[in-house]
Write a protein that holds these residues in place. Structure first.
Motif, PDB file in Angstrom:
ATOM      1  N   CYS A  62     -17.691 -13.658 -37.760  1.00 45.67           N
ATOM      2  CA  CYS A  62     -18.629 -12.640 -37.260  1.00 45.67           C
ATOM      3  C   CYS A  62     -19.486 -13.100 -36.092  1.00 45.67           C
ATOM      4  O   CYS A  62     -20.294 -12.330 -35.581  1.00 45.67           O
ATOM      5  CB  CYS A  62     -19.517 -12.143 -38.394  1.00 45.67           C
ATOM      6  N   ASN A  63     -19.362 -14.351 -35.682  1.00 44.87           N
ATOM      7  CA  ASN A  63     -20.074 -14.912 -34.535  1.00 44.87           C
ATOM      8  C   ASN A  63     -21.563 -15.184 -34.783  1.00 44.87           C
ATOM      9  O   ASN A  63     -22.315 -15.438 -33.857  1.00 44.87           O
ATOM     10  CB  ASN A  63     -19.886 -14.030 -33.288  1.00 44.87           C
ATOM     11  N   ALA A  64     -22.013 -15.133 -36.033  1.00 41.43           N
ATOM     12  CA  ALA A  64     -23.418 -15.435 -36.342  1.00 41.43           C
ATOM     13  C   ALA A  64     -23.704 -16.902 -36.042  1.00 41.43           C
ATOM     14  O   ALA A  64     -22.879 -17.779 -36.302  1.00 41.43           O
ATOM     15  CB  ALA A  64     -23.705 -15.140 -37.804  1.00 41.43           C
ATOM     16  N   GLU A  65     -24.877 -17.189 -35.490  1.00 37.87           N
ATOM     17  CA  GLU A  65     -25.297 -18.567 -35.239  1.00 37.87           C
ATOM     18  C   GLU A  65     -25.653 -19.222 -36.565  1.00 37.87           C
ATOM     19  O   GLU A  65     -26.479 -18.702 -37.317  1.00 37.87           O
ATOM     20  CB  GLU A  65     -26.499 -18.594 -34.293  1.00 37.87           C
ATOM     21  N   LEU A  66     -25.029 -20.368 -36.867  1.00 42.01           N
ATOM     22  CA  LEU A  66     -25.210 -21.008 -38.165  1.00 42.01           C
ATOM     23  C   LEU A  66     -25.847 -22.394 -38.109  1.00 42.01           C
ATOM     24  O   LEU A  66     -26.732 -22.702 -38.902  1.00 42.01           O
ATOM     25  CB  LEU A  66     -23.856 -21.121 -38.876  1.00 42.01           C
ATOM     26  N   ARG A  90     -29.542 -17.722 -42.493  1.00 42.03           N
ATOM     27  CA  ARG A  90     -28.194 -17.658 -41.910  1.00 42.03           C
ATOM     28  C   ARG A  90     -27.098 -17.898 -42.936  1.00 42.03           C
ATOM     29  O   ARG A  90     -25.942 -17.592 -42.693  1.00 42.03           O
ATOM     30  CB  ARG A  90     -28.034 -18.676 -40.779  1.00 42.03           C
ATOM     31  N   VAL A  91     -27.454 -18.503 -44.073  1.00 40.78           N
ATOM     32  CA  VAL A  91     -26.461 -18.824 -45.103  1.00 40.78           C
ATOM     33  C   VAL A  91     -26.958 -18.363 -46.469  1.00 40.78           C
ATOM     34  O   VAL A  91     -28.157 -18.155 -46.668  1.00 40.78           O
ATOM     35  CB  VAL A  91     -26.138 -20.336 -45.144  1.00 40.78           C
ATOM     36  N   VAL A  92     -26.023 -18.208 -47.394  1.00 39.62           N
ATOM     37  CA  VAL A  92     -26.352 -17.953 -48.792  1.00 39.62           C
ATOM     38  C   VAL A  92     -25.636 -19.001 -49.635  1.00 39.62           C
ATOM     39  O   VAL A  92     -24.637 -19.582 -49.212  1.00 39.62           O
ATOM     40  CB  VAL A  92     -25.967 -16.528 -49.256  1.00 39.62           C
ATOM     41  N   TYR A  93     -26.176 -19.227 -50.813  1.00 43.55           N
ATOM     42  CA  TYR A  93     -25.671 -20.259 -51.699  1.00 43.55           C
ATOM     43  C   TYR A  93     -25.152 -19.618 -52.979  1.00 43.55           C
ATOM     44  O   TYR A  93     -25.810 -18.749 -53.551  1.00 43.55           O
ATOM     45  CB  TYR A  93     -26.784 -21.257 -52.037  1.00 43.55           C
ATOM     46  N   ILE A  94     -24.000 -20.071 -53.430  1.00 41.90           N
ATOM     47  CA  ILE A  94     -23.386 -19.526 -54.626  1.00 41.90           C
ATOM     48  C   ILE A  94     -22.912 -20.683 -55.500  1.00 41.90           C
ATOM     49  O   ILE A  94     -22.256 -21.612 -55.009  1.00 41.90           O
ATOM     50  CB  ILE A  94     -22.187 -18.615 -54.263  1.00 41.90           C
ATOM     51  N   GLU A  95     -23.243 -20.625 -56.786  1.00 38.11           N
ATOM     52  CA  GLU A  95     -22.742 -21.640 -57.701  1.00 38.11           C
ATOM     53  C   GLU A  95     -21.222 -21.594 -57.724  1.00 38.11           C
ATOM     54  O   GLU A  95     -20.625 -20.529 -57.763  1.00 38.11           O
ATOM     55  CB  GLU A  95     -23.267 -21.385 -59.116  1.00 38.11           C
ATOM     56  N   ASP A  96     -20.615 -22.767 -57.683  1.00 38.85           N
ATOM     57  CA  ASP A  96     -19.160 -22.883 -57.662  1.00 38.85           C
ATOM     58  C   ASP A  96     -18.759 -23.911 -58.714  1.00 38.85           C
ATOM     59  O   ASP A  96     -19.046 -25.091 -58.561  1.00 38.85           O
ATOM     60  CB  ASP A  96     -18.695 -23.313 -56.271  1.00 38.85           C
ATOM     61  N   ARG A 103     -20.565 -27.306 -57.968  1.00 39.26           N
ATOM     62  CA  ARG A 103     -20.933 -27.477 -56.566  1.00 39.26           C
ATOM     63  C   ARG A 103     -21.698 -26.237 -56.134  1.00 39.26           C
ATOM     64  O   ARG A 103     -21.795 -25.268 -56.876  1.00 39.26           O
ATOM     65  CB  ARG A 103     -19.688 -27.619 -55.689  1.00 39.26           C
ATOM     66  N   VAL A 104     -22.202 -26.270 -54.913  1.00 38.67           N
ATOM     67  CA  VAL A 104     -22.862 -25.106 -54.337  1.00 38.67           C
ATOM     68  C   VAL A 104     -22.088 -24.704 -53.088  1.00 38.67           C
ATOM     69  O   VAL A 104     -22.004 -25.464 -52.119  1.00 38.67           O
ATOM     70  CB  VAL A 104     -24.341 -25.404 -53.996  1.00 38.67           C
ATOM     71  N   GLU A 105     -21.502 -23.526 -53.150  1.00 39.07           N
ATOM     72  CA  GLU A 105     -20.755 -22.970 -52.020  1.00 39.07           C
ATOM     73  C   GLU A 105     -21.743 -22.437 -50.985  1.00 39.07           C
ATOM     74  O   GLU A 105     -22.788 -21.893 -51.329  1.00 39.07           O
ATOM     75  CB  GLU A 105     -19.854 -21.842 -52.510  1.00 39.07           C
ATOM     76  N   VAL A 106     -21.376 -22.580 -49.714  1.00 36.46           N
ATOM     77  CA  VAL A 106     -22.172 -22.047 -48.613  1.00 36.46           C
ATOM     78  C   VAL A 106     -21.361 -20.937 -47.957  1.00 36.46           C
ATOM     79  O   VAL A 106     -20.196 -21.138 -47.599  1.00 36.46           O
ATOM     80  CB  VAL A 106     -22.493 -23.144 -47.565  1.00 36.46           C
ATOM     81  N   ARG A 107     -21.991 -19.772 -47.809  1.00 40.95           N
ATOM     82  CA  ARG A 107     -21.357 -18.627 -47.153  1.00 40.95           C
ATOM     83  C   ARG A 107     -22.225 -18.124 -46.017  1.00 40.95           C
ATOM     84  O   ARG A 107     -23.441 -18.293 -46.025  1.00 40.95           O
ATOM     85  CB  ARG A 107     -21.149 -17.481 -48.143  1.00 40.95           C
ATOM     86  N   CYS A 108     -21.577 -17.490 -45.052  1.00 41.65           N
ATOM     87  CA  CYS A 108     -22.289 -16.847 -43.957  1.00 41.65           C
ATOM     88  C   CYS A 108     -23.058 -15.654 -44.532  1.00 41.65           C
ATOM     89  O   CYS A 108     -22.481 -14.824 -45.237  1.00 41.65           O
ATOM     90  CB  CYS A 108     -21.294 -16.378 -42.889  1.00 41.65           C
TER      91      CYS A 108
END
Length: 148
Positions: A62-66, A90-96, A103-108
């Motif tokens: 999506c071209n978001a600055e991260l 800019r990011v969200v965290y999801i338990e994985d 672990r903690v997943e990082v998503r846009c």
């Protein structure tokens, strides 16, 4: 890092939401596997693993600055590593709990694309003691313009 969020950012206002067929048309097979199916690229094969170029790393979907290049460091883990995102929103965290570990997943935050994982408390010599282990295929690098 904020508390782990288990809600999809795509459901929030102003987010990029596309159908599976639209994502498949936009992304290469590897990009789709990583960004939309939470896959990973092989270690030490990514375009940005050893890159030293100054600039801004953006979400390939999506071209978001991260991330800023000034937040990148050598962790020798096989993927580009950053000690912080450009901004927490800019990011969200999801338990994985896949791969038989927690672990903690990082998503846009803008398009809900998988970027990688974040690890804490591993003794990194960084301002945050954190390592955002991000797939190169999830990113594009916009080089800094010098001399402006």
């Amino acid at each position: 890092m904020t508390d782990i969020e288990n809600t999809s950012p795509a459901a929030q206002v102003g987010k990029v939401v596309k159908s599976e067929s639209e994502w498949r048309a936009q992304l290469s097979p590897l990009e789709y596997k990583v960004l939309r199916e939470a896959g990973t690229e092989r270690p030490f094969t990514g375009k940005y693993t050893d890159t030293k170029t100054e600039g801004i790393y953006r979400c390939r979907a999506c071209n978001a600055e991260l991330f800023r290049s000034t937040q990148k460091f050598e962790s020798h883990c096989g993927w580009p590593s950053f000690f912080a995102p450009l901004a927490e929103d800019r990011v969200v965290y999801i338990e994985d709990s896949s791969m038989f570990m927690k672990r903690v997943e990082v998503r846009c935050a803008k398009c809900d694309s998988h970027l990688g994982h974040v690890f804490t408390g591993e003794g990194y010599d960084t301002p945050t003691d954190m390592r955002y282990c991000i797939n190169s295929v999830s990113l594009t690098l916009e080089p800094a313009e010098h001399g402006k």
